[in-house]
Write a protein that holds these residues in place. Structure first.
Motif, PDB file in Angstrom:
ATOM      1  N   UNK A   1      20.908  98.179  82.701  1.00  0.00           N
ATOM      2  CA  UNK A   1      21.664  98.465  83.919  1.00  0.00           C
ATOM      3  C   UNK A   1      20.995  97.896  85.164  1.00  0.00           C
ATOM      4  N   UNK A   2      19.639  97.936  85.210  1.00  0.00           N
ATOM      5  CA  UNK A   2      18.923  97.402  86.367  1.00  0.00           C
ATOM      6  C   UNK A   2      19.059  95.885  86.448  1.00  0.00           C
ATOM      7  N   UNK A   3      19.049  95.223  85.241  1.00  0.00           N
ATOM      8  CA  UNK A   3      19.265  93.776  85.240  1.00  0.00           C
ATOM      9  C   UNK A   3      20.662  93.426  85.731  1.00  0.00           C
ATOM     10  N   UNK A   4      21.645  94.213  85.294  1.00  0.00           N
ATOM     11  CA  UNK A   4      23.005  93.979  85.762  1.00  0.00           C
ATOM     12  C   UNK A   4      23.120  94.212  87.268  1.00  0.00           C
ATOM     13  N   UNK A   5      22.429  95.247  87.753  1.00  0.00           N
ATOM     14  CA  UNK A   5      22.433  95.504  89.207  1.00  0.00           C
ATOM     15  C   UNK A   5      21.805  94.343  89.957  1.00  0.00           C
ATOM     16  N   UNK A   6      20.735  93.764  89.415  1.00  0.00           N
ATOM     17  CA  UNK A   6      20.103  92.622  90.078  1.00  0.00           C
ATOM     18  C   UNK A   6      21.013  91.424  90.145  1.00  0.00           C
ATOM     19  N   UNK A   7      21.721  91.147  89.051  1.00  0.00           N
ATOM     20  CA  UNK A   7      22.647  90.012  89.073  1.00  0.00           C
ATOM     21  C   UNK A   7      23.769  90.243  90.069  1.00  0.00           C
TER      22      UNK A   7
END
Length: 705
Positions: free
Chosen positions: A242-248
């Motif tokens: 989820x954090x990677x998706x938030x970063x993108x």
């Protein structure tokens, strides 16, 4: 929050911002009012890319003051950078607060065993390192704010921003390794929410710099997610994804935000560019107006300076000429040696020529400097023609010429009587001087609504190529040896200036070997109600008896040479004379005589006062002591020619003679003034004013003495 890099340019493959070269704006544009919002545009519009030599494009250079795409993009980046720099201190303080909050959440409720103690030390060590990096970011941001976008930035400072931003991103990502796992589930939630806010805040703070925001957010997301994945616990794996998706998502949003900001700033820059162009044009107009005002003021100052100079030069030149005239007359009176008669006569002629030349030079100078103001009135040309005929006929007869004057009667004109008389006199003198034999003809007649004055001669004529040059000062035809009998070459120059001043028409026609005709035209005045017949002249008035002999005269002059010379002349008239360099000296001498003077003869320009002030002082003294101030005649004898000062003398009612004054002329005017005071009823006496003519008197006494 993320450590914003204040000064990294948003174009690829560039890690260093080169210092920009500036060229000086033109002086006119430099004075233009330019707001701080437009200053960057103004500076960059006049910057040369790649250090190209040359001057900045200025008015009339043909260079368009429009933004090219490269310059526009650079200006957009600088505006975005300025926004980052301005917000950096606040962003760093919020980042420090976030780090403290995460550290407290990660250590809250931990135990007292060695593992928990080591964890607490690691967390607070991380907080300390983050604080140091944030302090470094604050320092570099403040340095960037001082430099500003218009001043360029050093490569060293740009590298500090770049590596500081990267280090800050790695430290925020390290929170997943230092703070996770947390001692309590609520602490994990606080850490995840806090890091999400840090990620979104960093993307918002660096949205204007696409490469930087991509690297910065990617480092935070990757390092933090790696820290979560190392636990291999399902809940942390889901949070990492989820954090990677938030970063993108944050990177994508930052790119869109950067595009929107860039578009808005580019529009502002285009408007600023247009405003700059309008301001530059307005500045050019204002500069031209100011230059015109300065030029006019400079011309006025020059005119005033010329007037003052001419007045001073006239006064200083006339003083010694006046003294020479008086002393030469005294030598002639007392000469007993017949052998010296020719020398004295020659000296007198030389002094007379010097006086005429001085008068002519000063007159042409005053005319050209605009120091002469016409005083028009209505008069008949009958009197003017008769006076000119009586004056010039002896000169014509002496050369064997015939002077033929024909004037149509009752022709009224409205102009300056004295200046028109000077024009006619100079033309007649010129005609007689340059005519060897034959005649000089003057015709004055009506032609429609105009009066035409024609002066013709049978001289050598003037070639067409010379007809303009004869009106130039000191230019003479057929006189290479500068024969004084032919004048000084100023007569026609004075005629042209007088005609121009009076608004008259002047025409010259000539045939070589046949003669020349000068024609003056001026409007005919039909309003006879404004005509006042000229006062009695010297040609038709009865002679006066001698009032000068034995008269007590107060003589005031601060120039000792002129004072003694005039005293000698007055004593030769039979006057009793008391002298003084100022009013105080004159009053001391007058007290010694203990008598009321008959007249006061004073210079005008005295040291520390004017002649009028000195006269007023002496008359006030006489009024207190003798009660007869009204019976004191006043004669101002001066070299003063300033129009303002002459107007003061005229307003006072005093008569004024201009130095140098020949003794016979001084006697004549002094006798008239004394006659008026002796014959007028008490209380109605008045000095002869400048506008009045003088009745003829018997001047034989003056010639004899």
């Amino acid at each position: 929050m993320g450590c914003a890099e204040p000064r990294i340019q948003a174009w690829p493959c560039t890690g260093v911002v080169p210092a920009r070269r500036h060229r000086t704006r033109g002086q006119a544009a430099a004075s233009c009012p330019t707001s701080s919002d437009h200053m960057t545009v103004s500076n960059r519009l006049h910057s040369w890319p790649d250090g190209a030599p040359g001057e900045a494009p200025g008015p009339g250079s043909g260079v368009s003051l429009q933004l090219d795409p490269g310059t526009e993009r650079q200006l957009v980046n600088e505006r975005l950078f300025q926004g980052v720099v301005d917000a950096t201190p606040r962003t760093l303080l919020l980042g420090l607060l976030a780090a403290l909050t995460l550290a407290i959440a990660a250590t809250w409720g931990s135990g007292d065993d060695d593992a928990d103690a080591r964890h607490r030390r690691l967390v607070w060590t991380w907080v300390g390192v983050v604080t140091l990096v944030l302090a470094h970011g604050l320092h570099t941001s403040l340095a960037g704010r001082k430099t500003g976008p218009s001043g360029g930035m050093s490569s060293w400072l740009a590298r500090q921003y770049t590596w500081g931003s990267h280090l800050c991103a790695v430290l925020w990502g390290a929170a997943g390794w230092v703070l996770i796992p947390a001692p309590a589930p609520w602490a994990v939630v606080v850490i995840l929410v806090g890091m999400s806010m840090v990620l979104l805040g960093a993307s918002a703070a660096l949205a204007g710099y696409r490469p930087l925001v991509t690297i910065h957010v990617s480092l935070i997301a990757l390092v933090f997610s790696a820290g979560l994945l190392r636990t291999w616990q399902p809940e942390y794996v889901v949070c990492a994804l989820g954090f990677l998706l938030l970063g993108a998502t944050a990177i994508f949003s930052a790119h869109r935000q950067e595009a929107a900001l860039s578009s808005a700033i580019a529009g502002q820059l285009r408007i600023a560019s247009l405003v700059e162009r309008l301001q530059l044009e307005q500045c050019q107009s204002e500069t031209a107006r100011q230059e015109a005002v300065l030029a006019r003021e400079e011309a006025e100052r020059a005119h005033a300076a010329k007037t003052v100079f001419m007045a001073a030069a006239s006064h200083d030149l006339r003083q010694p000429m006046h003294a020479v005239t008086q002393y030469l007359a005294a030598i002639a009176r007392h000469n007993q040696d017949a052998k010296l008669d020719a020398s004295i006569t020659g000296a007198g002629q030389a002094v007379d020529a010097m006086g005429k030349l001085l008068e002519a030079v000063l007159e042409i100078s005053k005319l050209m400097s605009g120091a002469v103001t016409p005083k028009p009135d209505v008069f008949s040309l009958d009197d003017l023609g008769a006076r000119r005929h009586s004056y010039f006929e002896p000169l014509a007869v002496a050369k064997g010429l015939v002077l033929d004057v024909g004037i149509e009667p009752n022709l009224l004109v409205r102009t300056d009587r004295m200046l028109l008389d000077r024009v006619i006199g100079n033309l007649l003198h010129n005609a007689i001087s340059y005519t060897a034999r034959g005649r000089v003809v003057v015709r004055v007649g009506r032609r429609g609504g105009l009066v035409r004055i024609r002066i013709a001669d049978t001289g050598g004529g003037i070639a067409r190529a010379e007809r303009e040059r004869v009106f130039e000062p000191f230019y003479q035809l057929g006189n290479p040896g500068r024969n004084r009998q032919l004048g000084f070459g100023l007569g026609l120059a004075i005629v042209r200036e007088h005609v121009k001043l009076l608004g008259l028409g002047l025409r010259l026609t000539s045939r070589v070997g046949r003669g020349s005709i000068f024609t003056i035209t001026l409007p005919l005045c039909a309003d006879r109600r404004r005509y006042a017949r000229s006062p009695v002249t010297t040609d038709d008035a009865a002679s006066l008896r001698n009032h000068v002999a034995d008269a007590l005269i107060v003589l005031i002059d601060d120039d000792d040479m002129s004072l003694r010379a005039t005293e000698t002349t007055l004593q030769a008239f039979g006057c009793r004379v008391v002298v003084g360099h100022d009013a105080d000296e004159a009053l001391e001498a007058l007290d010694a005589v203990a008598a009321c003077p008959a007249a006061i003869v004073s210079d005008y320009r005295l040291e520390g006062a004017t002649g009028l002030e000195a006269v007023a002082c002496v008359k006030a003294h006489c009024s207190l002591r003798f009660g007869s101030a009204a019976r004191v005649a006043v004669l101002i004898v001066s070299g003063e020619t300033s129009p303002d000062e002459l107007a003061k003398v005229h307003a006072s009612g005093a008569q004024m003679l201009h130095k140098p004054v020949r003794p016979v002329v001084l006697f004549k005017h002094l006798n008239v003034a004394l006659h008026r005071h002796a014959s007028a009823p008490h209380g109605q006496e008045g000095a002869l004013t400048m506008g009045e003519s003088i009745p003829p008197i018997d001047v034989q006494h003056a010639r004899n003495v």
